[in-house]
Design a protein around this motif. Structure first.
Motif, mmCIF file in Angstrom:
data_model
loop_
_atom_site.group_PDB
_atom_site.id
_atom_site.type_symbol
_atom_site.label_atom_id
_atom_site.label_comp_id
_atom_site.label_asym_id
_atom_site.label_seq_id
_atom_site.Cartn_x
_atom_site.Cartn_y
_atom_site.Cartn_z
ATOM 1 N N LYS A 117 0.811 -1.222 0.000
ATOM 2 C CA LYS A 117 0.000 0.000 0.000
ATOM 3 C C LYS A 117 0.843 1.270 0.000
ATOM 4 C CE LYS A 117 -3.678 -2.559 0.506
ATOM 5 N NZ LYS A 117 -2.984 -3.837 0.797
ATOM 6 N N VAL A 118 1.987 1.230 0.693
ATOM 7 C CA VAL A 118 2.817 2.433 0.775
ATOM 8 C C VAL A 118 3.275 2.872 -0.613
ATOM 9 C CG1 VAL A 118 4.923 3.391 1.767
ATOM 10 C CG2 VAL A 118 3.560 1.788 3.088
ATOM 11 N N ALA A 119 3.428 1.913 -1.530
ATOM 12 C CA ALA A 119 3.877 2.252 -2.875
ATOM 13 C C ALA A 119 2.872 3.140 -3.609
ATOM 14 C CB ALA A 119 4.128 0.975 -3.678
ATOM 15 N N PRO B 117 2.922 7.879 -3.416
ATOM 16 C CA PRO B 117 3.309 8.897 -4.413
ATOM 17 C C PRO B 117 2.251 9.116 -5.490
ATOM 18 C CG PRO B 117 5.124 7.384 -3.977
ATOM 19 C CD PRO B 117 3.906 6.790 -3.331
ATOM 20 N N LEU B 118 1.524 8.050 -5.833
ATOM 21 C CA LEU B 118 0.479 8.200 -6.848
ATOM 22 C C LEU B 118 -0.659 9.068 -6.343
ATOM 23 C CD1 LEU B 118 0.296 4.560 -8.263
ATOM 24 C CD2 LEU B 118 1.356 6.557 -9.312
ATOM 25 N N PHE B 119 -1.114 8.801 -5.118
ATOM 26 C CA PHE B 119 -2.199 9.614 -4.565
ATOM 27 C C PHE B 119 -1.769 11.072 -4.404
ATOM 28 C CE2 PHE B 119 -3.781 5.459 -2.820
ATOM 29 C CZ PHE B 119 -4.980 5.459 -3.508
ATOM 30 N N ILE B 120 -0.507 11.286 -4.049
ATOM 31 C CA ILE B 120 -0.005 12.654 -3.915
ATOM 32 C C ILE B 120 0.038 13.335 -5.279
ATOM 33 C CG2 ILE B 120 2.005 14.046 -3.286
ATOM 34 C CD1 ILE B 120 2.595 11.928 -1.123
ATOM 35 N N ALA B 121 0.464 12.583 -6.304
ATOM 36 C CA ALA B 121 0.512 13.149 -7.658
ATOM 37 C C ALA B 121 -0.883 13.459 -8.177
ATOM 38 C CB ALA B 121 1.227 12.175 -8.596
ATOM 39 N N ALA C 27 -5.330 6.382 3.226
ATOM 40 C CA ALA C 27 -5.794 5.697 4.434
ATOM 41 C C ALA C 27 -7.056 4.882 4.156
ATOM 42 C CB ALA C 27 -6.053 6.719 5.544
ATOM 43 N N ALA C 28 -7.993 5.450 3.393
ATOM 44 C CA ALA C 28 -9.210 4.713 3.055
ATOM 45 C C ALA C 28 -8.875 3.505 2.191
ATOM 46 C CB ALA C 28 -10.190 5.633 2.332
ATOM 47 N N PHE C 29 -7.921 3.657 1.304
ATOM 48 C CA PHE C 29 -7.478 2.556 0.450
ATOM 49 C C PHE C 29 -6.932 1.401 1.281
ATOM 50 C CE2 PHE C 29 -3.937 0.776 -2.181
ATOM 51 C CZ PHE C 29 -4.723 0.156 -3.136
ATOM 52 N N ILE C 30 -6.170 1.721 2.322
ATOM 53 C CA ILE C 30 -5.593 0.693 3.184
ATOM 54 C C ILE C 30 -6.665 0.001 4.019
ATOM 55 C CG2 ILE C 30 -4.085 0.355 5.200
ATOM 56 C CD1 ILE C 30 -2.240 2.487 4.052
ATOM 57 N N ALA C 31 -7.666 0.764 4.486
ATOM 58 C CA ALA C 31 -8.618 0.247 5.474
ATOM 59 C C ALA C 31 -9.854 -0.409 4.868
ATOM 60 C CB ALA C 31 -9.054 1.377 6.403
ATOM 61 N N MET D 51 -5.278 4.662 10.876
ATOM 62 C CA MET D 51 -4.219 5.419 11.545
ATOM 63 C C MET D 51 -2.887 5.239 10.826
ATOM 64 S SD MET D 51 -5.235 7.245 14.067
ATOM 65 C CE MET D 51 -3.572 7.601 14.602
ATOM 66 N N ALA D 52 -2.573 4.000 10.473
ATOM 67 C CA ALA D 52 -1.313 3.732 9.773
ATOM 68 C C ALA D 52 -1.284 4.446 8.423
ATOM 69 C CB ALA D 52 -1.128 2.232 9.591
ATOM 70 N N GLY D 53 -2.406 4.427 7.715
ATOM 71 C CA GLY D 53 -2.456 5.070 6.406
ATOM 72 C C GLY D 53 -2.313 6.577 6.483
ATOM 73 N N VAL D 54 -2.982 7.188 7.445
ATOM 74 C CA VAL D 54 -2.914 8.645 7.578
ATOM 75 C C VAL D 54 -1.495 9.099 7.924
ATOM 76 C CG1 VAL D 54 -3.657 10.598 9.000
ATOM 77 C CG2 VAL D 54 -5.341 8.967 8.159
ATOM 78 N N ILE D 55 -0.875 8.442 8.898
ATOM 79 C CA ILE D 55 0.472 8.851 9.302
ATOM 80 C C ILE D 55 1.479 8.592 8.183
ATOM 81 C CG2 ILE D 55 2.296 8.516 10.997
ATOM 82 C CD1 ILE D 55 -0.289 9.953 11.938
ATOM 83 N N THR D 56 1.307 7.492 7.464
ATOM 84 C CA THR D 56 2.192 7.227 6.324
ATOM 85 C C THR D 56 2.056 8.318 5.273
ATOM 86 O OG1 THR D 56 2.062 4.834 6.681
ATOM 87 C CG2 THR D 56 2.763 5.584 4.502
ATOM 88 N N GLY D 57 0.810 8.695 4.988
ATOM 89 C CA GLY D 57 0.580 9.752 4.010
ATOM 90 C C GLY D 57 1.169 11.080 4.442
ATOM 91 N N GLU D 58 1.012 11.422 5.716
ATOM 92 C CA GLU D 58 1.564 12.682 6.216
ATOM 93 C C GLU D 58 3.090 12.634 6.267
ATOM 94 O OE1 GLU D 58 -2.118 14.163 9.082
ATOM 95 O OE2 GLU D 58 -0.321 13.300 9.979
ATOM 96 N N PHE D 59 3.620 11.473 6.585
ATOM 97 C CA PHE D 59 5.079 11.326 6.670
ATOM 98 C C PHE D 59 5.717 11.483 5.294
ATOM 99 C CE2 PHE D 59 9.142 9.236 7.180
ATOM 100 C CZ PHE D 59 9.535 9.576 8.465
ATOM 101 N N LEU D 60 5.086 10.911 4.277
ATOM 102 C CA LEU D 60 5.669 10.932 2.939
ATOM 103 C C LEU D 60 5.245 12.155 2.131
ATOM 104 C CD1 LEU D 60 5.234 7.177 1.944
ATOM 105 C CD2 LEU D 60 7.292 8.305 2.798
#
Length: 282
Positions: free
Chosen positions: A129-131, A134-138, A151-155, A213-222
């Motif tokens: 999922k982390v991969a 960058p796509l969602f950010i783009a 985060a919704a994608f992960i959950a 939670m994991a998805g949101v923090i990953t998104g904010e971190f990256l």
């Protein structure tokens, strides 16, 4: 271990006895475990077995916990960051719940969903999922939208699986009874399958609460932004590990709040489920 017990009718039954460790009250066990972990943590840092840059001492972490708490109470920049993360978690969970439940009903109620949709969902879930960050950010930019989408994608997938499994929970005899009295397919779904499957659905929601939670923090971190994940990235870049630990601990409180909110709702709607009595984690 088990023991023999005699009922009022004179029947002999076997009663399972709790292990000695299981007889310890939950509050005592939790306090003891917490103290033991902190003691081991303090010993490791005092003996110099781990670099303080990697693992701060409990005292340093406590000092930063107080600093972050004071910043939050004063309404400073960390409160804005926490509010941003909270909103992102809330929106992500609602979207994941809506999409996951809809797809779960599609998979559990139709052959098309089971045979055509489910294989694609499984294939997508096996991807890292982390991969996709960058796509969602783009696609959605550096704002809150890309974090919500990730985060919704992960959950979503745990809710799909649990909803579909819940729709199969009703027995064949129960379904035949409803059909024999002329119930339509929609009536069987709403009055039999969904009520019977609620414990399964809430299990997926609790798993999703952790995944969000994991998805949101990953998104904010990256992907930057103004949330707690961005603060963690900034503190980590400055090698301020006590601050990183403190921020993570406050985030765990947010995650626990969401998780136990789902547990509270479950106990109100699935009150007949014996596995969810007060005193159970969920």
């Amino acid at each position: 271990m088990s023991d023999v017990s005699t009922t009022a009718n004179g029947d002999t039954v076997w009663v399972e006895k709790d292990a000695l460790i299981d007889r310890i009250p939950r509050s005592v066990a939790m306090v003891f475990l917490f103290v033991a972990v902190v003691a081991i943590w303090d010993l490791v840092t005092r003996m110099g077995w781990v670099s303080p840059i990697i693992l701060p001492t409990p005292g340093e972490t406590l000092a930063d916990l107080m600093f972050v708490g004071g910043n939050l109470l004063s309404g400073d920049y960390m409160l804005d960051a926490l509010w941003t993360t909270t909103l992102t978690v809330f929106y992500s969970f609602l979207i994941a719940a809506g999409i996951g439940f809809s797809l779960g009903v599609l998979v559990g109620e139709t052959k098309f969903g089971e045979r055509a949709v489910m294989p694609y969902l499984v294939a997508i879930d096996t991807m890292p999922k982390v991969a996709f960050a960058p796509l969602f950010i783009a696609w959605l930019g550096f704002g809150i939208s890309s974090k919500v989408a990730l985060a919704a994608f992960i959950a979503t997938f745990p809710i799909v699986v649990s909803t579909a499994a819940g729709l199969y929970a009703a027995s064949e005899n129960e379904r035949m009874l409803f059909k024999s009295i002329g119930a339509s397919r929609m009536q069987i779904l709403l009055r039999l399958k969904l009520p019977t499957g609620l414990p399964y659905i809430f299990t997926g929601l609790k798993i999703a609460a952790v995944g969000v939670m994991a998805g949101v923090i990953t998104g904010e971190f990256l992907g930057g932004g103004k949330g707690f994940g961005a603060l963690i990235r900034q503190s980590a870049s400055q090698m301020n590990t006590p601050r990183v630990f403190a921020l993570i601990l406050y985030l765990s409180i947010l995650g626990l709040a969401l998780y136990f909110t789902v547990v509270w709702v479950q106990r109100r709607f699935v009150f007949w489920n014996k596995s969810d009595q007060p005193g159970a984690i969920g």
